[in-house]
Design a protein around this motif. Structure first.
Motif, PDB file in Angstrom:
ATOM      1  N   ASN A   1      38.086  54.679  35.595  1.00  7.72           N
ATOM      2  CA  ASN A   1      39.481  54.446  35.481  1.00  7.72           C
ATOM      3  C   ASN A   1      40.308  55.537  36.200  1.00  7.72           C
ATOM      4  N   PHE A   2      41.392  55.363  36.311  1.00  7.90           N
ATOM      5  CA  PHE A   2      42.335  56.310  36.661  1.00  7.90           C
ATOM      6  C   PHE A   2      43.564  56.177  36.195  1.00  7.90           C
ATOM      7  N   ILE A   3      44.557  56.876  36.207  1.00  5.44           N
ATOM      8  CA  ILE A   3      45.958  57.006  35.735  1.00  5.44           C
ATOM      9  C   ILE A   3      46.862  56.652  36.901  1.00  5.44           C
ATOM     10  N   ASP A   4      47.944  55.692  36.740  1.00  4.95           N
ATOM     11  CA  ASP A   4      48.818  55.545  37.619  1.00  4.95           C
ATOM     12  C   ASP A   4      49.845  56.596  37.652  1.00  4.95           C
ATOM     13  N   ILE A   5      51.065  56.424  38.539  1.00  7.60           N
ATOM     14  CA  ILE A   5      52.146  57.420  38.413  1.00  7.60           C
ATOM     15  C   ILE A   5      53.029  57.304  37.126  1.00  7.60           C
ATOM     16  N   TYR A   6      52.831  56.060  36.328  1.00 10.84           N
ATOM     17  CA  TYR A   6      53.449  55.991  35.127  1.00 10.84           C
ATOM     18  C   TYR A   6      52.718  56.257  33.901  1.00 10.84           C
ATOM     19  N   GLY A   7      51.696  56.861  34.016  1.00 11.89           N
ATOM     20  CA  GLY A   7      50.748  57.609  33.134  1.00 11.89           C
ATOM     21  C   GLY A   7      49.960  56.375  32.441  1.00 11.89           C
ATOM     22  N   GLN A   8      49.711  55.270  33.120  1.00 11.16           N
ATOM     23  CA  GLN A   8      48.907  54.204  32.501  1.00 11.16           C
ATOM     24  C   GLN A   8      47.615  54.078  33.063  1.00 11.16           C
ATOM     25  N   GLU A   9      46.540  53.819  32.237  1.00 11.10           N
ATOM     26  CA  GLU A   9      45.137  53.662  32.605  1.00 11.10           C
ATOM     27  C   GLU A   9      44.845  52.682  33.269  1.00 11.10           C
ATOM     28  N   ARG A  10      44.468  52.651  34.712  1.00  8.83           N
ATOM     29  CA  ARG A  10      44.166  51.436  35.478  1.00  8.83           C
ATOM     30  C   ARG A  10      42.784  51.277  35.601  1.00  8.83           C
ATOM     31  N   PHE A  11      42.120  50.110  35.995  1.00  8.09           N
ATOM     32  CA  PHE A  11      40.772  49.638  36.284  1.00  8.09           C
ATOM     33  C   PHE A  11      40.873  49.719  37.740  1.00  8.09           C
ATOM     34  N   SER A  12      39.605  49.863  38.313  1.00 11.70           N
ATOM     35  CA  SER A  12      39.373  49.853  39.890  1.00 11.70           C
ATOM     36  C   SER A  12      38.634  48.589  40.293  1.00 11.70           C
ATOM     37  N   LEU A  13      38.568  47.746  39.477  1.00 14.60           N
ATOM     38  CA  LEU A  13      37.625  46.590  39.862  1.00 14.60           C
ATOM     39  C   LEU A  13      38.116  45.334  39.033  1.00 14.60           C
ATOM     40  N   THR A  14      38.608  44.177  39.741  1.00 14.59           N
ATOM     41  CA  THR A  14      38.738  43.066  38.929  1.00 14.59           C
ATOM     42  C   THR A  14      37.759  41.838  39.293  1.00 14.59           C
ATOM     43  N   PHE A  15      37.551  41.054  38.446  1.00 12.67           N
ATOM     44  CA  PHE A  15      36.540  40.225  38.650  1.00 12.67           C
ATOM     45  C   PHE A  15      37.374  38.821  38.653  1.00 12.67           C
ATOM     46  N   GLU A  16      36.876  37.863  39.302  1.00 16.91           N
ATOM     47  CA  GLU A  16      37.469  36.559  39.427  1.00 16.91           C
ATOM     48  C   GLU A  16      36.834  35.329  38.552  1.00 16.91           C
ATOM     49  N   VAL A  17      37.666  34.489  38.003  1.00 12.65           N
ATOM     50  CA  VAL A  17      36.944  33.268  37.666  1.00 12.65           C
ATOM     51  C   VAL A  17      37.814  32.204  38.123  1.00 12.65           C
ATOM     52  N   ASN A  18      37.254  30.918  38.040  1.00 15.45           N
ATOM     53  CA  ASN A  18      37.811  29.721  38.657  1.00 15.45           C
ATOM     54  C   ASN A  18      38.706  28.972  37.616  1.00 15.45           C
ATOM     55  N   GLY A  19      40.138  29.493  37.594  1.00 15.40           N
ATOM     56  CA  GLY A  19      41.122  28.897  36.729  1.00 15.40           C
ATOM     57  C   GLY A  19      41.306  29.541  35.244  1.00 15.40           C
ATOM     58  N   LEU A  20      42.463  28.983  34.635  1.00 17.04           N
ATOM     59  CA  LEU A  20      42.841  29.430  33.481  1.00 17.04           C
ATOM     60  C   LEU A  20      41.688  28.854  32.395  1.00 17.04           C
ATOM     61  N   ASN A  21      41.273  27.797  32.203  1.00 12.12           N
ATOM     62  CA  ASN A  21      40.204  27.512  31.303  1.00 12.12           C
ATOM     63  C   ASN A  21      38.852  28.236  31.336  1.00 12.12           C
ATOM     64  N   ALA A  22      38.420  28.831  32.779  1.00 11.01           N
ATOM     65  CA  ALA A  22      37.508  29.532  32.857  1.00 11.01           C
ATOM     66  C   ALA A  22      37.813  30.938  32.093  1.00 11.01           C
ATOM     67  N   LEU A  23      39.079  31.366  32.596  1.00  9.14           N
ATOM     68  CA  LEU A  23      39.487  32.851  32.020  1.00  9.14           C
ATOM     69  C   LEU A  23      39.302  32.839  30.377  1.00  9.14           C
ATOM     70  N   GLU A  24      39.847  31.483  29.939  1.00  6.23           N
ATOM     71  CA  GLU A  24      39.965  31.560  28.270  1.00  6.23           C
ATOM     72  C   GLU A  24      38.563  31.669  27.891  1.00  6.23           C
ATOM     73  N   ALA A  25      37.583  30.961  28.416  1.00  2.00           N
ATOM     74  CA  ALA A  25      36.213  30.714  27.684  1.00  2.00           C
ATOM     75  C   ALA A  25      35.577  32.038  28.013  1.00  2.00           C
ATOM     76  N   VAL A  26      35.887  32.621  29.150  1.00  2.00           N
ATOM     77  CA  VAL A  26      34.997  33.837  29.438  1.00  2.00           C
ATOM     78  C   VAL A  26      35.670  34.961  28.347  1.00  2.00           C
ATOM     79  N   HIS A  27      36.962  34.812  28.097  1.00  4.08           N
ATOM     80  CA  HIS A  27      37.249  35.804  27.172  1.00  4.08           C
ATOM     81  C   HIS A  27      36.900  35.399  25.586  1.00  4.08           C
ATOM     82  N   LYS A  28      36.996  34.406  25.280  1.00  3.69           N
ATOM     83  CA  LYS A  28      36.261  33.846  24.112  1.00  3.69           C
ATOM     84  C   LYS A  28      34.706  34.260  24.048  1.00  3.69           C
ATOM     85  N   GLU A  29      34.080  34.263  24.991  1.00  5.48           N
ATOM     86  CA  GLU A  29      32.685  34.604  24.884  1.00  5.48           C
ATOM     87  C   GLU A  29      32.575  36.004  24.910  1.00  5.48           C
ATOM     88  N   PHE A  30      33.287  36.720  25.615  1.00  4.15           N
ATOM     89  CA  PHE A  30      33.107  38.466  25.355  1.00  4.15           C
ATOM     90  C   PHE A  30      33.465  38.732  24.117  1.00  4.15           C
TER      91      PHE A  30
END
Length: 137
Positions: free
Chosen positions: A62-91
């Motif tokens: 992680n790193f801190i941006d110029i506004y003091g917010q902690e940021r991630f360095s990696l984004t995973f992609e899923v195929n659509g909103l339904n997939a995102l919601e399903a992965v979120h629920k599973e996590f």
């Protein structure tokens, strides 16, 4: 320059316990373990090689941006909103620490999650067009 960078092949993630972290990535995220020793584990996850590297405590990607917010360095992609919601629920069911699904003002939706060492990652509901085309999704 006639040649160009073609893809990201490996991402390195600091962890304090290689064995415990590799088990977490395998059991929680479905990564495939291809190598492990006392200093590192090599995982296959999301069409990429992930190295979990033994590090001192309180290290993260992680790193801190110029506004003091902690940021991630990696984004995973899923195929659509339904997939995102399903992965979120599973996590959540797998007791992974996750944030809420967010509208960040661009296409798609996102949420963040954390591993055992508080490395912060992002998940986005939009697959890149090149990836969709290449893999016929």
């Amino acid at each position: 320059m006639s040649e160009k960078l073609l893809r990201v092949g490996t991402t390195y993630i600091p962890v304090t316990n290689v064995e415990l972290s590799s088990e977490w990535y395998v059991n929680k995220l479905g990564a495939e373990l291809s190598y492990i020793d006392e200093d590192k584990a090599i995982l296959n996850l999301a069409n990429q090689s992930i190295f979990l590297v033994k590090s001192n405590e309180n290290q993260s990607s992680n790193f801190i941006d110029i506004y003091g917010q902690e940021r991630f360095s990696l984004t995973f992609e899923v195929n659509g909103l339904n997939a995102l919601e399903a992965v979120h629920k599973e996590f959540i069911e797998k007791e992974i620490r996750v944030g809420d699904i967010e509208n960040r003002g661009h296409s798609g939706r996102n949420f963040v999650f954390y591993d055992l060492d508080d490395n912060k990652f992002d998940v986005w509901s939009e697959l890149s067009p090149i990836f969709k085309e290449k893999y016929l999704i």
